[in-house]
Design an enzyme around this catalytic site. Structure first.
Site, PDB file in Angstrom:
ATOM      1  N   ARG A  92       0.854  -1.200   0.000  1.00  0.00           N
ATOM      2  CA  ARG A  92       0.000   0.000   0.000  1.00  0.00           C
ATOM      3  C   ARG A  92       0.890   1.251   0.000  1.00  0.00           C
ATOM      4  O   ARG A  92       2.124   1.151   0.066  1.00  0.00           O
ATOM      5  CB  ARG A  92      -0.925  -0.014   1.222  1.00  0.00           C
ATOM      6  CG  ARG A  92      -0.201   0.240   2.526  1.00  0.00           C
ATOM      7  CD  ARG A  92      -1.141   0.277   3.729  1.00  0.00           C
ATOM      8  NE  ARG A  92      -0.436   0.807   4.878  1.00  0.00           N
ATOM      9  CZ  ARG A  92      -0.660   0.454   6.137  1.00  0.00           C
ATOM     10  NH1 ARG A  92      -1.580  -0.448   6.402  1.00  0.00           N
ATOM     11  NH2 ARG A  92       0.016   1.008   7.116  1.00  0.00           N
ATOM     12  N   ASP A 108       6.164  -7.425   1.319  1.00  0.00           N
ATOM     13  CA  ASP A 108       5.473  -6.780   2.442  1.00  0.00           C
ATOM     14  C   ASP A 108       5.138  -7.841   3.490  1.00  0.00           C
ATOM     15  O   ASP A 108       5.343  -9.048   3.265  1.00  0.00           O
ATOM     16  CB  ASP A 108       4.185  -6.068   1.962  1.00  0.00           C
ATOM     17  CG  ASP A 108       3.815  -4.860   2.817  1.00  0.00           C
ATOM     18  OD1 ASP A 108       3.562  -5.035   4.026  1.00  0.00           O
ATOM     19  OD2 ASP A 108       3.777  -3.736   2.288  1.00  0.00           O
ATOM     20  N   ASP A 118       9.403  -9.645   6.037  1.00  0.00           N
ATOM     21  CA  ASP A 118       9.541  -8.730   7.173  1.00  0.00           C
ATOM     22  C   ASP A 118      10.966  -8.198   7.091  1.00  0.00           C
ATOM     23  O   ASP A 118      11.926  -8.950   7.312  1.00  0.00           O
ATOM     24  CB  ASP A 118       9.303  -9.482   8.493  1.00  0.00           C
ATOM     25  CG  ASP A 118       9.469  -8.566   9.700  1.00  0.00           C
ATOM     26  OD1 ASP A 118      10.124  -7.502   9.571  1.00  0.00           O
ATOM     27  OD2 ASP A 118       8.961  -8.914  10.783  1.00  0.00           O
ATOM     28  N   VAL A 119      11.097  -6.914   6.769  1.00  0.00           N
ATOM     29  CA  VAL A 119      12.425  -6.371   6.445  1.00  0.00           C
ATOM     30  C   VAL A 119      13.411  -6.446   7.610  1.00  0.00           C
ATOM     31  O   VAL A 119      14.618  -6.355   7.410  1.00  0.00           O
ATOM     32  CB  VAL A 119      12.338  -4.913   5.938  1.00  0.00           C
ATOM     33  CG1 VAL A 119      11.635  -4.841   4.598  1.00  0.00           C
ATOM     34  CG2 VAL A 119      11.680  -3.997   6.976  1.00  0.00           C
ATOM     35  N   ASN A 151      11.524   0.709   1.053  1.00  0.00           N
ATOM     36  CA  ASN A 151      10.432   1.656   1.327  1.00  0.00           C
ATOM     37  C   ASN A 151       9.702   1.349   2.634  1.00  0.00           C
ATOM     38  O   ASN A 151       9.134   2.254   3.246  1.00  0.00           O
ATOM     39  CB  ASN A 151       9.447   1.620   0.145  1.00  0.00           C
ATOM     40  CG  ASN A 151       8.111   2.245   0.503  1.00  0.00           C
ATOM     41  OD1 ASN A 151       7.968   3.466   0.563  1.00  0.00           O
ATOM     42  ND2 ASN A 151       7.120   1.397   0.788  1.00  0.00           N
ATOM     43  N   TYR A 197      11.434   7.575  15.290  1.00  0.00           N
ATOM     44  CA  TYR A 197      11.324   7.602  13.823  1.00  0.00           C
ATOM     45  C   TYR A 197      12.404   8.502  13.222  1.00  0.00           C
ATOM     46  O   TYR A 197      13.126   8.105  12.297  1.00  0.00           O
ATOM     47  CB  TYR A 197       9.926   8.109  13.473  1.00  0.00           C
ATOM     48  CG  TYR A 197       9.595   8.173  12.002  1.00  0.00           C
ATOM     49  CD1 TYR A 197       9.160   7.036  11.324  1.00  0.00           C
ATOM     50  CD2 TYR A 197       9.685   9.372  11.301  1.00  0.00           C
ATOM     51  CE1 TYR A 197       8.825   7.097   9.975  1.00  0.00           C
ATOM     52  CE2 TYR A 197       9.348   9.436   9.955  1.00  0.00           C
ATOM     53  CZ  TYR A 197       8.923   8.302   9.298  1.00  0.00           C
ATOM     54  OH  TYR A 197       8.586   8.367   7.963  1.00  0.00           O
ATOM     55  N   LYS A 207      15.483   7.662  10.599  1.00  0.00           N
ATOM     56  CA  LYS A 207      15.538   8.255   9.258  1.00  0.00           C
ATOM     57  C   LYS A 207      16.857   9.015   9.057  1.00  0.00           C
ATOM     58  O   LYS A 207      17.395   9.046   7.949  1.00  0.00           O
ATOM     59  CB  LYS A 207      14.317   9.143   9.004  1.00  0.00           C
ATOM     60  CG  LYS A 207      12.995   8.348   8.982  1.00  0.00           C
ATOM     61  CD  LYS A 207      12.974   7.256   7.908  1.00  0.00           C
ATOM     62  CE  LYS A 207      11.614   6.613   7.743  1.00  0.00           C
ATOM     63  NZ  LYS A 207      11.577   5.583   6.686  1.00  0.00           N
ATOM     64  N   THR A 265      -0.766   9.087   2.903  1.00  0.00           N
ATOM     65  CA  THR A 265      -0.899   7.624   2.971  1.00  0.00           C
ATOM     66  C   THR A 265      -1.420   7.282   4.368  1.00  0.00           C
ATOM     67  O   THR A 265      -1.569   8.171   5.219  1.00  0.00           O
ATOM     68  CB  THR A 265       0.466   6.927   2.795  1.00  0.00           C
ATOM     69  OG1 THR A 265       1.276   7.270   3.927  1.00  0.00           O
ATOM     70  CG2 THR A 265       1.159   7.354   1.513  1.00  0.00           C
TER      71      THR A 265
HETATM   72  P1  NAD Z   1       2.189   3.091   4.798  1.00  0.00           P
HETATM   73  O1  NAD Z   1       2.029   2.835   6.245  1.00  0.00           O
HETATM   74  O2  NAD Z   1       0.979   3.208   3.948  1.00  0.00           O
HETATM   75  O3  NAD Z   1       3.125   1.983   4.113  1.00  0.00           O
HETATM   76  C1  NAD Z   1       4.155   1.319   4.790  1.00  0.00           C
HETATM   77  C2  NAD Z   1       4.251  -0.080   4.243  1.00  0.00           C
HETATM   78  O4  NAD Z   1       5.353  -0.738   4.893  1.00  0.00           O
HETATM   79  C3  NAD Z   1       2.986  -0.918   4.538  1.00  0.00           C
HETATM   80  O5  NAD Z   1       2.585  -1.629   3.385  1.00  0.00           O
HETATM   81  C4  NAD Z   1       3.442  -1.847   5.637  1.00  0.00           C
HETATM   82  O6  NAD Z   1       2.756  -3.087   5.685  1.00  0.00           O
HETATM   83  C5  NAD Z   1       4.907  -2.031   5.283  1.00  0.00           C
HETATM   84  N1  NAD Z   1       5.691  -2.539   6.407  1.00  0.00           N
HETATM   85  C6  NAD Z   1       5.657  -2.125   7.702  1.00  0.00           C
HETATM   86  N2  NAD Z   1       6.481  -2.868   8.450  1.00  0.00           N
HETATM   87  C7  NAD Z   1       7.075  -3.758   7.600  1.00  0.00           C
HETATM   88  C8  NAD Z   1       8.025  -4.790   7.774  1.00  0.00           C
HETATM   89  N3  NAD Z   1       8.545  -5.071   8.969  1.00  0.00           N
HETATM   90  N4  NAD Z   1       8.415  -5.497   6.684  1.00  0.00           N
HETATM   91  C9  NAD Z   1       7.881  -5.229   5.461  1.00  0.00           C
HETATM   92  N5  NAD Z   1       6.955  -4.278   5.243  1.00  0.00           N
HETATM   93  C10 NAD Z   1       6.569  -3.552   6.305  1.00  0.00           C
HETATM   94  O7  NAD Z   1       3.041   4.442   4.717  1.00  0.00           O
HETATM   95  P2  NAD Z   1       3.876   5.134   3.530  1.00  0.00           P
HETATM   96  O8  NAD Z   1       3.743   6.583   3.675  1.00  0.00           O
HETATM   97  O9  NAD Z   1       3.574   4.519   2.233  1.00  0.00           O
HETATM   98  O10 NAD Z   1       5.364   4.755   3.980  1.00  0.00           O
HETATM   99  C11 NAD Z   1       6.366   4.378   3.057  1.00  0.00           C
HETATM  100  C12 NAD Z   1       7.700   4.915   3.518  1.00  0.00           C
HETATM  101  O11 NAD Z   1       7.700   6.345   3.427  1.00  0.00           O
HETATM  102  C13 NAD Z   1       8.068   4.585   4.967  1.00  0.00           C
HETATM  103  O12 NAD Z   1       9.442   4.259   5.044  1.00  0.00           O
HETATM  104  C14 NAD Z   1       7.805   5.885   5.688  1.00  0.00           C
HETATM  105  O13 NAD Z   1       8.564   6.004   6.857  1.00  0.00           O
HETATM  106  C15 NAD Z   1       8.202   6.879   4.636  1.00  0.00           C
HETATM  107  N6  NAD Z   1       7.672   8.233   4.806  1.00  0.00           N
HETATM  108  C16 NAD Z   1       6.325   8.457   4.845  1.00  0.00           C
HETATM  109  C17 NAD Z   1       5.857   9.764   4.990  1.00  0.00           C
HETATM  110  C18 NAD Z   1       4.381  10.095   5.014  1.00  0.00           C
HETATM  111  O14 NAD Z   1       4.026  11.220   5.353  1.00  0.00           O
HETATM  112  N7  NAD Z   1       3.493   9.178   4.670  1.00  0.00           N
HETATM  113  C19 NAD Z   1       6.764  10.810   5.099  1.00  0.00           C
HETATM  114  C20 NAD Z   1       8.124  10.545   5.054  1.00  0.00           C
HETATM  115  C21 NAD Z   1       8.565   9.241   4.907  1.00  0.00           C
END
Ligand code: NAD
Length: 256
Positions: A16, A37, A58-59, A85, A148, A152, A183
């Site tokens: 997602r 995922d 699971d990463v 990601n 977090y 990062k 998201t």
């Molecule tokens: P999201 O929560 O929709 O997606 C995160 C995805 O990572 C999910 O599909 C989840 O199941 C998966 N995930 C979580 N733990 C996992 C694991 N242990 N192994 C494998 N998969 C795992 O959020 P997003 O915004 O799509 O996040 C994607 C990336 O972007 C992340 O690294 C997040 O930190 C980063 N990010 C997001 C934002 C924001 O505002 N949404 C801002 C900066 C950075």
């Protein structure tokens, strides 16, 4: 001609959000994508829809990475790209953060990224690319997201070191640093089937109109386009860099 014709790319956290959009865009640009995922049902459905391969990964688990790389090579014979990601976010002040919560965030965001680089880079040939997902909070502070933000910042450090160590093999490593992206992570209403998403979008826009110079929250498709740039030949002379995609949030504070 697609920008990723013939390339095999593993995208973690691809069930997602931003990972999903990266998987969709990369497929449209000719890549064979491995959707990875822990959300198996969603990940499998997406992979089926776009003609990708799904692997449970699971990463934070070393053995899962070995299995995922083996599955990618079994399906496609080689691996050319990785987008680290997957990530999680927990809200807490530092003084209230339990150690196990801090370590869980480290395990997914930081260890996951390290294990991904270590598992996939040995399989890549010259021209391989790695894109790590850091954040706006990898370059500046933000109250209430200490665990977090720490991970990062670490992802940007890993990116720079990996770029130096892998450049001799023609592998480029860069980081994307998104600001607020719409998201489930920054807009949990997306996970609530009863939520009025138009109303929440309006609420987010009100919030980000004040904070973000471009006056709106970012979309996951916009981050996917940056990840595509860093995975394709368009960025052939770029490595070791964090790329901020935040509508100008990090540019500074406006007093007018
Ligand atoms: P999201 O929560 O929709 O997606 C995160 C995805 O990572 C999910 O599909 C989840 O199941 C998966 N995930 C979580 N733990 C996992 C694991 N242990 N192994 C494998 N998969 C795992 O959020 P997003 O915004 O799509 O996040 C994607 C990336 O972007 C992340 O690294 C997040 O930190 C980063 N990010 C997001 C934002 C924001 O505002 N949404 C801002 C900066 C950075």
């Amino acid at each position: 001609m697609g920008k990723l014709d013939g390339r095999v790319v593993i995208v973690t956290g691809a069930a997602r959000g931003q990972g999903e959009q990266e998987a969709r865009l990369f497929t449209a640009e000719g890549a064979r994508v491995v959707v990875a995922d822990v959300l198996d049902e969603q990940g499998e459905a997406l992979a089926k829809e776009i003609g990708a391969t799904y692997v449970h990964l699971d990463v934070g688990r070393e053995d899962d990475w070995q299995a995922a790389v083996a599955a990618a090579k079994d399906a496609h014979g080689h691996v050319d790209g990785l987008v680290n990601n997957a990530g999680i976010l927990r809200f807490n002040s530092l003084l209230d953060t339990p150690l196990d919560e801090f370590m869980r965030v480290v395990q997914v965001n930081q260890v996951g990224c390290f294990l991904g680089i270590r598992a996939v880079a040995p399989e890549m040939a010259d021209g391989g690319t790695i894109v790590n997902t850091a954040s706006y909070t990898g370059l500046t502070g933000m109250a209430a997201v200490g665990s977090y933000a720490a991970t990062k910042h670490a992802v940007i450090g890993l990116t720079r070191v990996a770029a130096l160590e892998l450049a001799g093999r023609g592998i480029r490593v860069n980081a994307v640093c998104p600001g607020a992206i719409d998201t489930a992570m920054s807009n949990p209403a997306r996970l609530d089937p009863d939520a009025d998403l138009q109303e929440t979008a309006k609420g987010l826009d009100r919030l980000y109109r004040k904070l973000v110079p471009l006056g709106r929250v970012g979309q996951p498709e916009e981050v996917a386009r940056l990840a595509l740039f860093l995975t394709s030949e368009d960025s052939s002379y770029i490595t070791g860099q964090p790329f901020v995609i935040d509508g100008g949030w990090l540019a500074g504070v406006s007093i007018i």
